[in-house]
Motif scaffolding. Sequence first.
Motif, PDB file in Angstrom:
ATOM      1  N   TYR A 119       0.832  -1.206   0.000  1.00  0.00           N
ATOM      2  CA  TYR A 119       0.000   0.000   0.000  1.00  0.00           C
ATOM      3  C   TYR A 119       0.868   1.258   0.000  1.00  0.00           C
ATOM      4  CZ  TYR A 119      -3.442   3.458   1.446  1.00  0.00           C
ATOM      5  OH  TYR A 119      -4.245   4.556   1.510  1.00  0.00           O
ATOM      6  N   SER A 120       0.467   2.248  -0.791  1.00  0.00           N
ATOM      7  CA  SER A 120       1.086   3.572  -0.748  1.00  0.00           C
ATOM      8  C   SER A 120       0.157   4.580  -1.401  1.00  0.00           C
ATOM      9  CB  SER A 120       2.427   3.585  -1.493  1.00  0.00           C
ATOM     10  OG  SER A 120       2.938   4.910  -1.548  1.00  0.00           O
ATOM     11  N   GLN A 121      -0.031   5.718  -0.752  1.00  0.00           N
ATOM     12  CA  GLN A 121      -0.808   6.803  -1.353  1.00  0.00           C
ATOM     13  C   GLN A 121       0.040   7.642  -2.297  1.00  0.00           C
ATOM     14  OE1 GLN A 121      -2.594   9.124   1.799  1.00  0.00           O
ATOM     15  NE2 GLN A 121      -4.167   7.601   2.173  1.00  0.00           N
ATOM     16  N   ASP A 150      -2.876   2.821  -3.710  1.00  0.00           N
ATOM     17  CA  ASP A 150      -3.850   3.006  -2.639  1.00  0.00           C
ATOM     18  C   ASP A 150      -5.169   2.369  -3.044  1.00  0.00           C
ATOM     19  OD1 ASP A 150      -4.870   4.822  -4.491  1.00  0.00           O
ATOM     20  OD2 ASP A 150      -4.482   6.588  -3.254  1.00  0.00           O
ATOM     21  N   ASN A 156      -6.978   9.692   5.016  1.00  0.00           N
ATOM     22  CA  ASN A 156      -6.766   8.462   5.774  1.00  0.00           C
ATOM     23  C   ASN A 156      -8.063   7.884   6.325  1.00  0.00           C
ATOM     24  OD1 ASN A 156      -3.922   8.404   5.444  1.00  0.00           O
ATOM     25  ND2 ASN A 156      -3.750  10.017   6.977  1.00  0.00           N
ATOM     26  N   GLY A 199      -4.132  -0.108   3.979  1.00  0.00           N
ATOM     27  CA  GLY A 199      -2.926   0.385   4.618  1.00  0.00           C
ATOM     28  C   GLY A 199      -2.279  -0.674   5.493  1.00  0.00           C
TER      29      GLY A 199
END
Length: 194
Positions: free
Chosen positions: A78-80, A91, A141, A165
């Motif tokens: 996961y990464s935004q 994400d 978030n 996440g």
Amino acid sequence: MNRRFHRWTVPALAATALLGSLTLAGPAAATAPLDGATTATATQEDGLRAAAPKITRAEEIRRARLWLTANGGKPVPYSQHKNWKDGYRQDCSGFASMALRLPKSGPNTVALKNDGWTKPIKMSELRQGDLVIKANSNDPNHRHVVIFDKWESGKKSYSSYEQAGHVGTRHATHSYGLKSGDGYHAYRPVNLSD
């Protein structure tokens, strides 16, 4: 005294009329380009949605499953802020966009809900490939989207695909949207062909 009042009123009225016409012309001239820009943006968004190819529910789910093992047999992390090798954000909304073959790197969660990529449906109408979205938060978030797979436990929960996440891609059981007031709602992607 009436003549003096009349003499000053005519020029004052003329000046007021002139200023009024300038004031009215000012915003109209200023808004014309803005309206044009807004139309151009809406046209661009319409073009992007039109560019999203039709996809079957089965193909969407097949694509969602790819990220379960795409990282050398492990889930995509996961990464935004990062995009995976296929060009989609890592994400939850990037994952949903990838599964639906939407333009890269994918609309965010709020755009998936509000910008014409989906249409609202009742939770009871969920079918495989529909989305359950929580987008009404100012904090990214606290927004999320999952891809509905199937009902579990007499419709008290369901399984779904998601990019979560600290976990990455997973197939999990959820009850998002089944409890009143949790902020999750059901949506049907408009590019689904079945």
